[in-house]
Write a protein that holds these residues in place. Sequence first.
Motif, PDB file in Angstrom:
ATOM      1  N   ARG A  30       0.813  -1.222   0.000  1.00  9.14           N
ATOM      2  CA  ARG A  30       0.000   0.000   0.000  1.00  9.14           C
ATOM      3  C   ARG A  30       0.842   1.267   0.000  1.00  9.14           C
ATOM      4  N   ASP A  31       1.964   1.268   0.733  1.00 16.44           N
ATOM      5  CA  ASP A  31       2.667   2.508   1.060  1.00 16.44           C
ATOM      6  C   ASP A  31       3.858   2.857   0.179  1.00 16.44           C
ATOM      7  N   ALA A  32       4.472   1.886  -0.461  1.00 17.02           N
ATOM      8  CA  ALA A  32       5.751   2.141  -1.129  1.00 17.02           C
ATOM      9  C   ALA A  32       5.610   3.137  -2.274  1.00 17.02           C
ATOM     10  N   GLN A  33       6.520   4.095  -2.312  1.00 16.62           N
ATOM     11  CA  GLN A  33       6.669   5.033  -3.412  1.00 16.62           C
ATOM     12  C   GLN A  33       8.156   5.253  -3.621  1.00 16.62           C
ATOM     13  N   PRO A  34       8.545   5.723  -4.803  1.00 18.41           N
ATOM     14  CA  PRO A  34       9.969   5.849  -5.113  1.00 18.41           C
ATOM     15  C   PRO A  34      10.732   6.631  -4.053  1.00 18.41           C
ATOM     16  N   GLY A  35      11.797   6.029  -3.524  1.00 13.68           N
ATOM     17  CA  GLY A  35      12.681   6.690  -2.577  1.00 13.68           C
ATOM     18  C   GLY A  35      12.126   6.859  -1.182  1.00 13.68           C
ATOM     19  N   LYS A  36      10.954   6.304  -0.913  1.00 13.57           N
ATOM     20  CA  LYS A  36      10.316   6.501   0.380  1.00 13.57           C
ATOM     21  C   LYS A  36      10.931   5.607   1.454  1.00 13.57           C
ATOM     22  N   HIS A  37      10.940   6.083   2.684  1.00 15.82           N
ATOM     23  CA  HIS A  37      11.404   5.305   3.837  1.00 15.82           C
ATOM     24  C   HIS A  37      10.174   4.900   4.638  1.00 15.82           C
ATOM     25  N   LEU A  38      10.021   3.603   4.887  1.00 14.19           N
ATOM     26  CA  LEU A  38       8.845   3.067   5.560  1.00 14.19           C
ATOM     27  C   LEU A  38       9.219   2.563   6.950  1.00 14.19           C
ATOM     28  N   GLN A  39       8.378   2.837   7.912  1.00 19.06           N
ATOM     29  CA  GLN A  39       8.610   2.382   9.282  1.00 19.06           C
ATOM     30  C   GLN A  39       7.338   1.752   9.831  1.00 19.06           C
ATOM     31  N   TYR A  40       7.486   0.582  10.434  1.00 22.21           N
ATOM     32  CA  TYR A  40       6.375  -0.129  11.045  1.00 22.21           C
ATOM     33  C   TYR A  40       6.839  -0.740  12.363  1.00 22.21           C
ATOM     34  N   ARG A  41       5.879  -0.957  13.267  1.00 23.76           N
ATOM     35  CA  ARG A  41       6.203  -1.675  14.491  1.00 23.76           C
ATOM     36  C   ARG A  41       5.589  -3.057  14.399  1.00 23.76           C
ATOM     37  N   PHE A  42       6.462  -4.059  14.392  1.00 22.52           N
ATOM     38  CA  PHE A  42       6.104  -5.471  14.296  1.00 22.52           C
ATOM     39  C   PHE A  42       5.755  -5.969  15.698  1.00 22.52           C
ATOM     40  N   VAL A  43       4.521  -6.469  15.873  1.00 23.76           N
ATOM     41  CA  VAL A  43       4.093  -7.085  17.125  1.00 23.76           C
ATOM     42  C   VAL A  43       3.463  -8.422  16.759  1.00 23.76           C
ATOM     43  N   ASP A  44       4.222  -9.491  16.959  1.00 20.57           N
ATOM     44  CA  ASP A  44       3.806 -10.811  16.480  1.00 20.57           C
ATOM     45  C   ASP A  44       4.539 -11.876  17.274  1.00 20.57           C
ATOM     46  N   ASP A  45       3.841 -12.956  17.616  1.00 19.69           N
ATOM     47  CA  ASP A  45       4.468 -14.091  18.292  1.00 19.69           C
ATOM     48  C   ASP A  45       5.148 -13.661  19.600  1.00 19.69           C
ATOM     49  N   GLY A  46       4.558 -12.699  20.290  1.00 17.61           N
ATOM     50  CA  GLY A  46       5.122 -12.239  21.551  1.00 17.61           C
ATOM     51  C   GLY A  46       6.351 -11.367  21.417  1.00 17.61           C
ATOM     52  N   ARG A  47       6.689 -10.965  20.207  1.00 16.39           N
ATOM     53  CA  ARG A  47       7.872 -10.143  19.958  1.00 16.39           C
ATOM     54  C   ARG A  47       7.471  -8.750  19.490  1.00 16.39           C
ATOM     55  N   VAL A  48       8.312  -7.782  19.804  1.00 12.69           N
ATOM     56  CA  VAL A  48       8.116  -6.409  19.358  1.00 12.69           C
ATOM     57  C   VAL A  48       9.410  -5.933  18.715  1.00 12.69           C
ATOM     58  N   ARG A  49       9.310  -5.459  17.467  1.00  9.31           N
ATOM     59  CA  ARG A  49      10.490  -4.965  16.760  1.00  9.31           C
ATOM     60  C   ARG A  49      10.096  -3.793  15.877  1.00  9.31           C
ATOM     61  N   ASN A  50      11.011  -2.867  15.721  1.00  9.13           N
ATOM     62  CA  ASN A  50      10.812  -1.792  14.760  1.00  9.13           C
ATOM     63  C   ASN A  50      11.361  -2.239  13.416  1.00  9.13           C
ATOM     64  N   HIS A  51      10.541  -2.188  12.401  1.00  4.98           N
ATOM     65  CA  HIS A  51      10.944  -2.570  11.051  1.00  4.98           C
ATOM     66  C   HIS A  51      11.035  -1.332  10.177  1.00  4.98           C
ATOM     67  N   GLU A  52      12.156  -1.160   9.507  1.00  5.17           N
ATOM     68  CA  GLU A  52      12.354  -0.052   8.589  1.00  5.17           C
ATOM     69  C   GLU A  52      12.697  -0.597   7.213  1.00  5.17           C
ATOM     70  N   TYR A  53      12.137   0.035   6.199  1.00  2.57           N
ATOM     71  CA  TYR A  53      12.357  -0.412   4.823  1.00  2.57           C
ATOM     72  C   TYR A  53      12.723   0.783   3.948  1.00  2.57           C
ATOM     73  N   ALA A  54      13.621   0.548   3.020  1.00  4.11           N
ATOM     74  CA  ALA A  54      14.020   1.566   2.048  1.00  4.11           C
ATOM     75  C   ALA A  54      13.477   1.166   0.678  1.00  4.11           C
ATOM     76  N   VAL A  55      12.786   2.089   0.030  1.00  2.00           N
ATOM     77  CA  VAL A  55      12.233   1.843  -1.297  1.00  2.00           C
ATOM     78  C   VAL A  55      13.178   2.410  -2.334  1.00  2.00           C
ATOM     79  N   SER A  56      13.485   1.643  -3.344  1.00  5.13           N
ATOM     80  CA  SER A  56      14.413   2.089  -4.380  1.00  5.13           C
ATOM     81  C   SER A  56      13.872   3.322  -5.091  1.00  5.13           C
ATOM     82  N   THR A  57      14.784   4.139  -5.573  1.00  2.46           N
ATOM     83  CA  THR A  57      14.376   5.339  -6.312  1.00  2.46           C
ATOM     84  C   THR A  57      14.142   5.043  -7.786  1.00  2.46           C
ATOM     85  N   GLU A  58      14.636   3.914  -8.259  1.00 10.99           N
ATOM     86  CA  GLU A  58      14.479   3.541  -9.664  1.00 10.99           C
ATOM     87  C   GLU A  58      13.793   2.188  -9.762  1.00 10.99           C
ATOM     88  N   LEU A  59      13.126   1.990 -10.870  1.00 12.98           N
ATOM     89  CA  LEU A  59      12.485   0.704 -11.134  1.00 12.98           C
ATOM     90  C   LEU A  59      13.533  -0.315 -11.567  1.00 12.98           C
TER      91      LEU A  59
END
Length: 263
Positions: free
Chosen positions: A174-203
Motif C-alpha cells: 500500500r505505502d511504497a513510493q519511489p525513494g520513500k522510507h517506511l517504518q512499522y512496528r512489528f508485534v507478532d508471536d510475543g515479539r516487538v520490533r521496529n521494522h524499517e524499509y528503504a524503497v528504491s528510487t528507480e524501477l
Amino acid sequence: MIRPFALLLLLPLGLAYAQETAPQQAPAQNAPAADPAALPLAAPAQAPLQPFVADYEVYRAGKRVGDATLQVAKLDGDRWRVDLGLRGTRGLARLAGLNIEQSTLFDVVGGRYRPLSQATVRHAIFSGKENTGTYDWNNRTAVWEGDVKKERRAAVALQDGDMSALLINLAIVRDAQPGKHLQYRFVDDGRVRNHEYAVSTELEKVTVDDLDYNAMRVARVRSGNEETILWVSYGVPTPIRMVQRKDGEDVTDLRLIQYNRSQ
C-alpha cells in the motif's frame, strides 16, 4: 527452521509499477515490459484494499522446494482476514519446516490495518506447533498462547499502527513510493520490533515465471545478518517476489505465478 516472513514471507508482505495492471489476473504471458523512462516519477494512489488470492512458487538456493498461497478475504462488517500457507513439495523441504500456515484477522481503522487476532501453525512429520495471539485494543495489550517461548508470554503494550508480519506485507504494498522510507512496528508471536524499509528510487526489471515486471525493490534496513526484500508493482495487490536471506543465503524465495481478485 524456516521462519515466516515479516514480508516479513511479511508476509510481509505500496505498489510500484508493472508492465500492465491486470485488474483480474496476472499479465498476459510474454507481455512487454514498460520503458522505465516513460513512467511517472511518483506512484499513483493505490486502490482500496480488495480481496484476492495469489499463488507463489517457493525456492531455496535457486531450487523450487514448494508452493505458497497468500489470500485476503473480506468478512462481515469491517473485518478482513489475510492468510499465508507454505507447502514443501520436494525432498528435505518437507521435513525442514516448510509447511506453515499463518493467519491474521484485522480491521481497517483510519487507513491503518489493525490486527485483532493472529495464528501460526507449523506442520511436521512427527509433531507440530501452534500459537495464537489476541490483540485487545480496548485494553491496548496483546498476548500469545500455545507453543510460545516462556519469555514471550507476557502481555505486550499496543501502540497505534502495530501490525503482525502479514499485515506489514500488505502495508508495504500500500505505502511504497519511489525513494520513500517506511517504518512499522512489528508485534507478532510475543515479539516487538521496529521494522524499517528503504524503497528504491528507480524501477528494476523482475522476471517471474517468464513475466517481466517493472517493480520497486523494498528492502528492510538495519536487520543484522538477515535480509528481507520485496518487489512490488503498481496494479498488483500482492508482492511480485519476496526473499528472505540469512548470512547471505536464501532461506525462502517466493515468486508470484498468478493472482485473482474477488468480490
